[in-house]
Every structure is written in C-alpha cells, then in structure tokens.
Design a protein around this motif. Structure first.
Motif, PDB file in Angstrom:
ATOM      1  N   VAL A   1       0.702  -1.060   0.209  1.00 24.51           N
ATOM      2  CA  VAL A   1      -0.070  -0.063  -0.015  1.00 24.51           C
ATOM      3  C   VAL A   1       0.984   1.130   0.032  1.00 24.51           C
ATOM      4  CG1 VAL A   1      -1.771   1.199   1.439  1.00 24.51           C
ATOM      5  CG2 VAL A   1      -1.762  -1.086   1.069  1.00 24.51           C
ATOM      6  N   ALA A   2       1.884   1.295   1.046  1.00 24.88           N
ATOM      7  CA  ALA A   2       2.918   2.277   0.871  1.00 24.88           C
ATOM      8  C   ALA A   2       3.575   2.552  -0.554  1.00 24.88           C
ATOM      9  CB  ALA A   2       3.803   2.205   1.850  1.00 24.88           C
ATOM     10  N   ALA A   3       3.900   1.430  -1.230  1.00 29.40           N
ATOM     11  CA  ALA A   3       4.627   1.704  -2.434  1.00 29.40           C
ATOM     12  C   ALA A   3       3.672   2.414  -3.498  1.00 29.40           C
ATOM     13  CB  ALA A   3       5.179   0.211  -3.001  1.00 29.40           C
ATOM     14  N   LEU A   4       2.404   1.896  -3.369  1.00 34.79           N
ATOM     15  CA  LEU A   4       1.558   2.313  -4.370  1.00 34.79           C
ATOM     16  C   LEU A   4       0.901   3.860  -4.125  1.00 34.79           C
ATOM     17  CD1 LEU A   4      -1.373   0.577  -5.837  1.00 34.79           C
ATOM     18  CD2 LEU A   4      -2.086   2.430  -4.584  1.00 34.79           C
ATOM     19  N   LEU A   5       0.777   4.179  -2.617  1.00 32.30           N
ATOM     20  CA  LEU A   5       0.312   5.724  -2.463  1.00 32.30           C
ATOM     21  C   LEU A   5       1.574   6.812  -2.247  1.00 32.30           C
ATOM     22  CD1 LEU A   5      -2.638   4.527   0.000  1.00 32.30           C
ATOM     23  CD2 LEU A   5      -2.832   5.265  -2.475  1.00 32.30           C
ATOM     24  N   ARG A   6       2.455   6.217  -1.827  1.00 32.24           N
ATOM     25  CA  ARG A   6       3.545   7.420  -1.677  1.00 32.24           C
ATOM     26  C   ARG A   6       3.906   8.321  -2.798  1.00 32.24           C
ATOM     27  NH1 ARG A   6       6.907   4.489   1.039  1.00 32.24           N
ATOM     28  NH2 ARG A   6       6.548   5.160   3.122  1.00 32.24           N
ATOM     29  N   PRO A   7       3.894   7.732  -4.156  1.00 33.50           N
ATOM     30  CA  PRO A   7       4.193   8.577  -5.053  1.00 33.50           C
ATOM     31  C   PRO A   7       3.025   9.748  -5.544  1.00 33.50           C
ATOM     32  CG  PRO A   7       4.595   6.349  -5.834  1.00 33.50           C
ATOM     33  CD  PRO A   7       4.089   6.351  -4.386  1.00 33.50           C
TER      34      PRO A   7
ATOM     35  N   GLU B   1      -3.577  13.648 -10.279  1.00 35.59           N
ATOM     36  CA  GLU B   1      -2.747  13.988 -11.510  1.00 35.59           C
ATOM     37  C   GLU B   1      -1.568  13.420 -11.798  1.00 35.59           C
ATOM     38  OE1 GLU B   1      -1.924  18.439 -10.666  1.00 35.59           O
ATOM     39  OE2 GLU B   1      -0.834  17.794  -8.853  1.00 35.59           O
ATOM     40  N   GLY B   2      -1.285  13.249 -13.111  1.00 30.39           N
ATOM     41  CA  GLY B   2      -0.067  12.611 -13.355  1.00 30.39           C
ATOM     42  C   GLY B   2       0.020  10.952 -13.125  1.00 30.39           C
ATOM     43  N   SER B   3      -1.050  10.420 -12.798  1.00 30.12           N
ATOM     44  CA  SER B   3      -1.174   8.993 -12.332  1.00 30.12           C
ATOM     45  C   SER B   3      -2.405   8.119 -12.981  1.00 30.12           C
ATOM     46  CB  SER B   3      -1.278   9.081 -10.831  1.00 30.12           C
ATOM     47  OG  SER B   3      -1.179   7.505 -10.265  1.00 30.12           O
ATOM     48  N   PRO B   4      -1.993   6.765 -13.174  1.00 32.87           N
ATOM     49  CA  PRO B   4      -3.382   6.040 -13.565  1.00 32.87           C
ATOM     50  C   PRO B   4      -4.443   6.197 -12.249  1.00 32.87           C
ATOM     51  CG  PRO B   4      -1.316   4.859 -13.620  1.00 32.87           C
ATOM     52  CD  PRO B   4      -0.790   6.213 -12.746  1.00 32.87           C
ATOM     53  N   PRO B   5      -5.822   5.725 -12.340  1.00 29.28           N
ATOM     54  CA  PRO B   5      -6.692   5.614 -11.431  1.00 29.28           C
ATOM     55  C   PRO B   5      -6.212   4.775 -10.096  1.00 29.28           C
ATOM     56  CG  PRO B   5      -7.852   5.808 -13.578  1.00 29.28           C
ATOM     57  CD  PRO B   5      -6.513   5.677 -13.826  1.00 29.28           C
TER      58      PRO B   5
END
Length: 167
Positions: A7-13, A48-52
């Motif tokens: 979850v952290a790897a997905l949300l941190r960016p 912004e700048g990310s897939p959903p």
C-alpha cells in the motif's frame, strides 16, 4: 492480502498530487442507484499524473491497485451497476481538487499486516476509507469511538509519529 509495504509503495508517489476526480461504481437494484455508502461497490481516485487507483473492500481488508474504471453493466433481474462520476456533494466528492498531503495506514480487525483502511490527509480535510465486515466505512477524521476497536492507526507514510484524533 494488501500488506503495508504494498500500500505504501502504491500511495507514496501520490503524495503532493491533486485529486482530479472520483469515479464510483454504484449498485442499482430497482431503477435508481442506492444512496450513500450502501450502494457503493468500488471507486477510483484520479490523481494528476497517475493512473486511477481502484479501491475494493474485501471483508476487513482494503485492496488498492492501479486500474481503470470498468464500464457499467446489467445484472438482469438483480438490476445493474452504474459507473460514473461521484456526486461532488458526497464525502468522496468533497476532496476533489485538493492535494494529498499524507496517508495513514489503518489496521483492520484482521491480523496485521493486512491493511484495513487508510486515512487520507488532504489540504482541507481528512478522509477515512476502510472495509469493515464487507461494507464500506467512510468518514472524516477522527475515527469514531464506536469503530476504534476495529480500526487502529499504524503510522503515516511521511513518517510523522502522531495521528490527529487517534488513540
């Protein structure tokens, strides 16, 4: 199982990015959609700048993944599932246009390391998103006392050591 590191790897960016839109899949058993969280099936956060980011509740676990919204579909005698933009007046719609400042991970009722929910800290408000007993739980922070035994704050992605309103 969604583990904290996943979850952290997905949300941190996504930290610092603006939420552009929210798409929801809503159950429509007899004509119109069910109101509130009762009719919510899935939802997607469009930064912004990310897939959903698709949110899927499964028992006491919140699953998140990068995935585009699926189309609406018919379920014959059981109605349909309608996919479209969230109502801006709904809780999920109220954070559209705000930047994501931080994310707190929440332990659900199941054994850690499964992530039961997240606390999304936006510029103007906080939003708790969790799956409890196969039902969506959405609220503004702080976590209500009645669900604190089932949702425990574990930490911020930014490394801050406290959560506003947490025990």
């Amino acid at each position: 199982m969604e583990e904290p590191a996943t979850v952290a790897a997905l949300l941190r960016p996504l930290l610092g990015r603006r939420l552009l839109a929210v798409t929801e899949a809503r159950s429509c058993p007899d004509g119109g959609p069910l109101a509130g969280i009762e009719g919510l099936v899935h939802f997607w956060l469009h930064f912004e700048g990310s897939p959903p980011v698709m949110a899927h509740g499964c028992g006491e676990r919140l699953d998140l993944e990068f995935e585009a919204p699926y189309p609406s579909y018919d379920m014959q005698e059981y109605g349909s599932t309608v996919v479209g933009p969230v109502d801006p007046a709904d809780l999920l719609g109220s954070v559209i246009g705000q930047h994501l400042v931080d994310v707190g991970l929440l332990q659900g009722y199941v054994e850690w390391p499964a992530v039961g929910g997240v606390l999304l800290r936006f510029e103007g408000s906080d939003l708790v998103i969790a799956s409890l007993a196969d039902e969506w739980f959405l609220t503004r922070e702080p976590i209500p006392e009645r669900v604190q035994p089932y949702l425990r704050f574990k930490g911020w992605l930014s490394g801050a050591d406290t959560a506003v309103g947490s025990q």
